[in-house]
Design an enzyme around this catalytic site. Structure first.
Site, PDB file in Angstrom:
ATOM      1  N   LEU A 285       8.146   0.666  -6.454  1.00 37.83           N
ATOM      2  CA  LEU A 285       9.553   0.858  -6.833  1.00 37.83           C
ATOM      3  C   LEU A 285       9.788   2.286  -7.317  1.00 37.83           C
ATOM      4  O   LEU A 285      10.775   2.930  -6.960  1.00 37.83           O
ATOM      5  CB  LEU A 285       9.933  -0.145  -7.936  1.00 37.83           C
ATOM      6  CG  LEU A 285       9.907  -1.598  -7.480  1.00 37.83           C
ATOM      7  CD1 LEU A 285       9.079  -2.441  -8.431  1.00 37.83           C
ATOM      8  CD2 LEU A 285      11.296  -2.154  -7.354  1.00 37.83           C
TER       9      LEU A 285
ATOM     10  N   ASN B 250       2.749  -4.399  -2.935  1.00 40.68           N
ATOM     11  CA  ASN B 250       2.864  -3.575  -4.136  1.00 40.68           C
ATOM     12  C   ASN B 250       1.752  -4.027  -5.078  1.00 40.68           C
ATOM     13  O   ASN B 250       1.884  -5.045  -5.767  1.00 40.68           O
ATOM     14  CB  ASN B 250       4.231  -3.746  -4.802  1.00 40.68           C
ATOM     15  CG  ASN B 250       4.393  -2.802  -5.995  1.00 40.68           C
ATOM     16  OD1 ASN B 250       3.399  -2.236  -6.459  1.00 40.68           O
ATOM     17  ND2 ASN B 250       5.601  -2.647  -6.491  1.00 40.68           N
TER      18      ASN B 250
ATOM     19  N   ASP C 249     -11.304  -3.399  -0.975  1.00 36.35           N
ATOM     20  CA  ASP C 249     -12.348  -3.937  -0.099  1.00 36.35           C
ATOM     21  C   ASP C 249     -11.897  -5.219   0.600  1.00 36.35           C
ATOM     22  O   ASP C 249     -12.267  -5.457   1.754  1.00 36.35           O
ATOM     23  CB  ASP C 249     -13.640  -4.189  -0.896  1.00 36.35           C
ATOM     24  CG  ASP C 249     -14.379  -2.896  -1.207  1.00 36.35           C
ATOM     25  OD1 ASP C 249     -14.013  -1.839  -0.651  1.00 36.35           O
ATOM     26  OD2 ASP C 249     -15.329  -2.947  -2.015  1.00 36.35           O
TER      27      ASP C 249
ATOM     28  N   ALA D 101      -0.239  -2.183 -11.095  1.00 37.11           N
ATOM     29  CA  ALA D 101      -1.258  -1.403 -11.823  1.00 37.11           C
ATOM     30  C   ALA D 101      -2.614  -1.409 -11.104  1.00 37.11           C
ATOM     31  O   ALA D 101      -3.405  -0.467 -11.263  1.00 37.11           O
ATOM     32  CB  ALA D 101      -1.409  -1.939 -13.237  1.00 37.11           C
TER      33      ALA D 101
ATOM     34  N   HIS E  87      -4.141   1.618  -9.069  1.00 30.85           N
ATOM     35  CA  HIS E  87      -4.872   2.736  -9.654  1.00 30.85           C
ATOM     36  C   HIS E  87      -6.282   2.357 -10.110  1.00 30.85           C
ATOM     37  O   HIS E  87      -6.986   3.182 -10.666  1.00 30.85           O
ATOM     38  CB  HIS E  87      -4.068   3.285 -10.846  1.00 30.85           C
ATOM     39  CG  HIS E  87      -2.594   3.338 -10.579  1.00 30.85           C
ATOM     40  ND1 HIS E  87      -2.063   4.102  -9.561  1.00 30.85           N
ATOM     41  CD2 HIS E  87      -1.551   2.683 -11.146  1.00 30.85           C
ATOM     42  CE1 HIS E  87      -0.737   3.934  -9.542  1.00 30.85           C
ATOM     43  NE2 HIS E  87      -0.412   3.070 -10.488  1.00 30.85           N
TER      44      HIS E  87
ATOM     45  N   ARG F 281      -1.491   7.502 -12.743  1.00 30.68           N
ATOM     46  CA  ARG F 281      -0.832   6.794 -11.634  1.00 30.68           C
ATOM     47  C   ARG F 281      -0.870   7.598 -10.328  1.00 30.68           C
ATOM     48  O   ARG F 281      -0.373   7.153  -9.302  1.00 30.68           O
ATOM     49  CB  ARG F 281       0.628   6.480 -11.984  1.00 30.68           C
ATOM     50  CG  ARG F 281       0.783   5.513 -13.141  1.00 30.68           C
ATOM     51  CD  ARG F 281       2.241   5.156 -13.373  1.00 30.68           C
ATOM     52  NE  ARG F 281       2.455   4.715 -14.736  1.00 30.68           N
ATOM     53  CZ  ARG F 281       2.270   3.463 -15.165  1.00 30.68           C
ATOM     54  NH1 ARG F 281       1.907   2.511 -14.329  1.00 30.68           N
ATOM     55  NH2 ARG F 281       2.478   3.161 -16.438  1.00 30.68           N
TER      56      ARG F 281
END
Ligand code: DQA
Length: 147
Positions: A102, A75, A88, A78, A81, A112
């Site tokens: 989530l 996960n 890479d 932020a 985005h 997003r």
């Protein structure tokens, strides 16, 4: 030797108290325990790493290659985005991964809706809350054991 790496990006250390109406009440520690127990049923050991710093996530991905990690559940939070650099790093290691969120970012703000990871992920699981990590673990375990 852990075969699977669970990797969590910025602010996910605050799960449980962070915007609970969006992210729920389950803490990151609970999520790690739940993923561990799903994997234990498939004889797979877990390594977990969370960081708020982009370079630390990149370095953890690099060392996953040396450790022979077979699969990553990620996960990027932020950084989903924004981060060409983490994308890479994953491409450089060539370790298959499942992207987990989530929430369902497509139901949220337009910024997003772009992910730097979805087009290179094995799968994307979003919108199931903390359960999404368990779904990812089950699927990753089946993939690891069939390789
Ligand atoms: C998130 C969604 C991201 O847009 C956000 O920045 C996060 C969490 C999720 O799990 O729903 O930090 O990745």
């Amino acid at each position: 030797m852990p075969q699977l790496l669970l990797l969590n990006g910025p602010n996910l250390n605050l799960l449980g108290t962070r915007e609970p109406e969006k992210y729920g009440h389950t803490t990151l520690e609970d999520i790690v325990e739940n993923v561990k127990s799903v994997l234990a049923q498939h004889q797979i050991d877990l390594a977990h790493f969370q960081s708020n710093a982009e370079h630390e996530l990149i370095e953890r991905i690099h060392s996953a290659k040396q450790e022979d990690i077979r699969f990553i559940i990620f996960n990027p939070a932020a950084f989903t985005h924004t981060s060409v650099a983490i994308r890479d790093a994953i491409l450089a290691t060539d370790i298959p991964f499942i992207e987990v969120h989530l929430t369902n970012p497509h139901r949220r703000e337009a910024f997003r809706h772009t992910s730097y990871f979805s087009d290179i992920a094995e799968a994307v699981i979003a919108g199931f809350g903390a359960k999404g990590y368990e779904f990812a673990a089950l699927s990753a375990a089946e993939k690891i054991n069939s390789l």
